[in-house]
Design an enzyme around this catalytic site. Structure first.
Site, PDB file in Angstrom:
ATOM      1  N   HIS A   1       0.855  -1.182   0.000  1.00  0.00           N
ATOM      2  CA  HIS A   1       0.000   0.000   0.000  1.00  0.00           C
ATOM      3  C   HIS A   1       0.893   1.233   0.000  1.00  0.00           C
ATOM      4  O   HIS A   1       2.108   1.119  -0.204  1.00  0.00           O
ATOM      5  CB  HIS A   1      -0.985  -0.039   1.179  1.00  0.00           C
ATOM      6  CG  HIS A   1      -0.313  -0.066   2.512  1.00  0.00           C
ATOM      7  ND1 HIS A   1       0.111   1.076   3.158  1.00  0.00           N
ATOM      8  CD2 HIS A   1       0.043  -1.101   3.312  1.00  0.00           C
ATOM      9  CE1 HIS A   1       0.683   0.742   4.304  1.00  0.00           C
ATOM     10  NE2 HIS A   1       0.651  -0.578   4.428  1.00  0.00           N
ATOM     11  N   ALA A   2       0.349   2.389   0.215  1.00  0.00           N
ATOM     12  CA  ALA A   2       1.064   3.659   0.021  1.00  0.00           C
ATOM     13  C   ALA A   2       2.447   3.748   0.681  1.00  0.00           C
ATOM     14  O   ALA A   2       3.426   4.050   0.003  1.00  0.00           O
ATOM     15  CB  ALA A   2       0.195   4.815   0.491  1.00  0.00           C
TER      16      ALA A   2
END
Length: 91
Positions: free
Chosen positions: A17-18
């Site tokens: 994810h980010a």
């Protein structure tokens, strides 16, 4: 020079994810050589592109393949493989 590849199991609890994708993409960019990442048999994407890395939809336990070509490719793949195996969500 023949491109080098490395297959790595992703260790981050929530996949790429980010936050882990950003750390990974920045490290790939800093390597200064062309590096791609692919999930399963999918199309390789530029490992230095955070959006490309997130778009792969990599979850914990998935295997990804890194490919690098150029001087320092082995060291770059070692460093990136270590990043991918790290669980950034446990910190």
């Amino acid at each position: 020079m023949t491109p080098l590849t490395r297959t790595v199991r992703v260790g981050s609890s929530h996949g790429l994810h980010a936050r882990p994708a950003k750390l990974f993409a920045q490290a790939a960019k800093d390597a200064g050589i062309p590096i791609t990442i692919s999930k399963d048999a999918g199309t390789p994407t530029n490992a230095a592109s955070i959006l490309g890395v997130i778009a792969l939809g990599v979850e914990r336990g998935d295997y990804v393949t890194l490919t690098a070509d150029g001087e320092g490719a082995e060291a770059a793949l070692d460093a990136l493989a270590e990043l991918l195996a790290t669980d950034f969500d446990s910190e």
